[in-house]
Scaffold this motif. Structure first.
Motif, PDB file in Angstrom:
ATOM      1  N   LEU A   1       0.829  -1.206   0.000  1.00  0.00           N
ATOM      2  CA  LEU A   1       0.000   0.000   0.000  1.00  0.00           C
ATOM      3  C   LEU A   1       0.864   1.257   0.000  1.00  0.00           C
ATOM      4  O   LEU A   1       0.585   2.217  -0.735  1.00  0.00           O
ATOM      5  CB  LEU A   1      -0.929   0.002   1.216  1.00  0.00           C
ATOM      6  N   GLN A   2       1.924   1.272   0.806  1.00  0.00           N
ATOM      7  CA  GLN A   2       2.802   2.444   0.837  1.00  0.00           C
ATOM      8  C   GLN A   2       3.447   2.673  -0.526  1.00  0.00           C
ATOM      9  O   GLN A   2       3.502   3.804  -1.027  1.00  0.00           O
ATOM     10  CB  GLN A   2       3.888   2.276   1.903  1.00  0.00           C
ATOM     11  N   ASN A   3       3.943   1.598  -1.153  1.00  0.00           N
ATOM     12  CA  ASN A   3       4.573   1.743  -2.462  1.00  0.00           C
ATOM     13  C   ASN A   3       3.581   2.231  -3.514  1.00  0.00           C
ATOM     14  O   ASN A   3       3.906   3.074  -4.353  1.00  0.00           O
ATOM     15  CB  ASN A   3       5.185   0.420  -2.905  1.00  0.00           C
ATOM     16  N   LEU A   4       2.378   1.687  -3.473  1.00  0.00           N
ATOM     17  CA  LEU A   4       1.353   2.078  -4.443  1.00  0.00           C
ATOM     18  C   LEU A   4       1.001   3.555  -4.300  1.00  0.00           C
ATOM     19  O   LEU A   4       0.954   4.295  -5.292  1.00  0.00           O
ATOM     20  CB  LEU A   4       0.102   1.217  -4.249  1.00  0.00           C
ATOM     21  N   LEU A   5       0.767   4.005  -3.073  1.00  0.00           N
ATOM     22  CA  LEU A   5       0.301   5.366  -2.851  1.00  0.00           C
ATOM     23  C   LEU A   5       1.394   6.396  -3.120  1.00  0.00           C
ATOM     24  O   LEU A   5       1.197   7.354  -3.870  1.00  0.00           O
ATOM     25  CB  LEU A   5      -0.221   5.524  -1.423  1.00  0.00           C
ATOM     26  N   TRP A   6       2.567   6.214  -2.516  1.00  0.00           N
ATOM     27  CA  TRP A   6       3.565   7.277  -2.580  1.00  0.00           C
ATOM     28  C   TRP A   6       4.325   7.294  -3.891  1.00  0.00           C
ATOM     29  O   TRP A   6       4.803   8.352  -4.317  1.00  0.00           O
ATOM     30  CB  TRP A   6       4.511   7.177  -1.384  1.00  0.00           C
ATOM     31  N   THR A   7       4.442   6.162  -4.585  1.00  0.00           N
ATOM     32  CA  THR A   7       5.081   6.194  -5.887  1.00  0.00           C
ATOM     33  C   THR A   7       4.174   6.853  -6.925  1.00  0.00           C
ATOM     34  O   THR A   7       4.652   7.304  -7.963  1.00  0.00           O
ATOM     35  CB  THR A   7       5.457   4.764  -6.327  1.00  0.00           C
ATOM     36  N   GLN A   8       2.899   6.931  -6.652  1.00  0.00           N
ATOM     37  CA  GLN A   8       1.952   7.552  -7.579  1.00  0.00           C
ATOM     38  C   GLN A   8       1.529   8.952  -7.128  1.00  0.00           C
ATOM     39  O   GLN A   8       0.561   9.496  -7.653  1.00  0.00           O
ATOM     40  CB  GLN A   8       0.706   6.659  -7.721  1.00  0.00           C
ATOM     41  N   THR A   9       2.207   9.523  -6.149  1.00  0.00           N
ATOM     42  CA  THR A   9       1.862  10.858  -5.648  1.00  0.00           C
ATOM     43  C   THR A   9       2.878  11.880  -6.151  1.00  0.00           C
ATOM     44  O   THR A   9       4.080  11.679  -6.008  1.00  0.00           O
ATOM     45  CB  THR A   9       1.851  10.869  -4.108  1.00  0.00           C
TER      46      THR A   9
END
Length: 435
Positions: free
Chosen positions: A340-348
């Motif tokens: 979840l962290q990788n998904l959210l912050w890599t796409q922010t």
């Protein structure tokens, strides 16, 4: 594909303002706003923004800025033990002050591009939010004791006010967080919060209606008849959960702002459904692994304890239960949190700045497994050391990538930007409710 990124976690390039995600349609590209949302307006907004904030194509290469966590377990232990004792001594009323001290320590121990964050929250104002939260949940618990109908009504009231409280909490937290003296902002409105939480409210209403139907059918035709509505209620809840996460996280990340920069989050509902589906598979495998571990650890001890009384049987089972619990928690939670962290912050990010997260499951698994074991062996005294170790791993897995000089951001703020609006929003709406 970058190390640490799972399926659906694309490392995107924010350099081109009109760029779209791989696989997106031309129609979707036309629907996407310009990357630069400095003033919250449409394509004409850059005219009012400073030159460095305009979304023109930049030939400047990405500059990577590390996130470093400098806290230590021994330092935080002293804060934690004092907070714990004073919270117990005041029957919980010291909790807002304890939370403010904790946030202050973790913020000031986090350095982005060589400069530490800071937290400025007033514990007295946080006390208001804490008391409101206690009042709301206390009323819900009391209503549930009166009758199921009263409990359902209290739950609906809580669901009706929760989006507004969530928005107020985000505004308070961001407005009281600063970097190099520049206050962060949360630009989401209450109306946006209600739109984001609409699936949650609808799902809770559907769940409550199906549960009430099941209770009525049980009273009329027996327990067997109540199974179908309750099963439908559970299925509806799990079917809506990934979409709910998508709406809430998109609301959060798309309203983070610093100076004249505002973030966007490029994710789709399918990303969350894939994440939840894979987490379900990991949960099944973890359950099997935990069961095997329990059989190996406690099987022989249980056989040897037979005939020696219930106390001997309990002590024979206990090590296996502890290992099963720790193993289950150390597998499922780290997998979900890391992905979840990788998904959210890599796409922010936006056209000038973006984040990248490379938190691996194995690293978080090892830290979580060790933390749980040491917390249990020390009867909870290792908890502050575990919190610091987890924070260091998660924060230092994130990096900031920019295509402009960060000095320009703070200089523009110093020339009189609308940065004070964060403080105004906190004064008018700010309530910290412990989310």
């Amino acid at each position: 594909m970058s190390k640490g990124l799972g399926a659906g976690e694309r490392a995107i390039d924010f350099g081109t303002p009109g760029a779209t995600r791989a696989g997106s349609s031309p129609a979707a590209a036309r629907r996407e706003p310009a990357w630069d949302r400095a003033t919250g307006a449409g394509p004409a907004a850059p005219l009012a923004a400073p030159a460095w904030a305009q979304p023109a194509r930049s030939t400047r290469p990405d500059e990577r800025h590390a996130v470093v966590f400098t806290g230590s377990g021994s330092e935080y232990f002293r804060i934690w033990i004092v907070n714990l004792l004073l919270t117990l001594a005041t029957l919980g009323l010291y909790y807002p002050w304890a939370k403010a001290r904790r946030l202050k320590y973790f913020h000031t121990s986090t350095r982005v591009a060589g400069h530490a964050l800071d937290f400025h929250g007033d514990p007295r104002r946080m006390l208001r939010g804490f008391l409101l939260t206690v009042l709301l949940f206390g009323a819900y618990g009391l209503a549930g004791q009166v009758s199921p109908v009263a409990g359902g009504i209290a739950l609906l009231i809580l669901a009706a006010v929760w989006p507004a409280l969530f928005c107020a909490s985000m505004r308070f937290r961001l407005a009281n967080t600063s970097w190099r003296g520049l206050r962060l902002r949360f630009t989401g409105s209450v109306a946006d919060a209600y739109r984001a939480f609409a699936p949650v409210v609808a799902g809770m209403a559907a769940f409550g209606a199906l549960a009430a139907l099941g209770q009525a059918m049980e009273e009329a035709w027996g327990k067997a008849a109540a199974g179908v509505p309750m099963m439908l209620a559970v299925l509806a809840f799990y079917a809506c959960l990934p979409y709910t996460f998508y709406r809430v996280k998109k609301y959060q990340h798309e309203h983070y702002a610093c100076g004249q920069l505002q973030a966007q989050l490029r994710v789709e509902p399918g990303d969350f459904y894939r994440l939840f589906f894979k987490t379900g598979g990991v949960t099944l495998l973890a359950s099997i692994a935990a069961g095997v571990a329990f059989a190996l650890v406690a099987g022989g001890a249980i056989a040897g304890a037979r005939g020696r009384g219930s106390a001997a049987l309990i002590w024979a089972i206990l090590p296996g239960l502890v290992l099963m619990f720790v193993l289950f928690q150390a597998i499922v939670q780290p997998y979900f949190v890391s992905r979840l962290q990788n998904l959210l912050w890599t796409q922010t990010g936006n056209s000038r700045v973006r984040f990248k997260s490379q938190l691996t499951f194995m690293a978080l698994f090892l830290v979580t497994f060790r933390n749980w074991l040491l917390v249990m062996l020390t009867l909870g005294l290792y908890w502050p050391f575990a919190a610091v170790a987890t924070a260091r791993l998660k924060l230092q897995a994130v990096s900031l990538h920019t295509r402009f000089d960060l000095e320009q951001l703070t200089a523009a703020a110093g020339r009189g930007s609308d940065d004070a609006s964060g403080d105004v929003a906190a004064e008018v709406f700010g309530l910290d409710i412990g989310l």
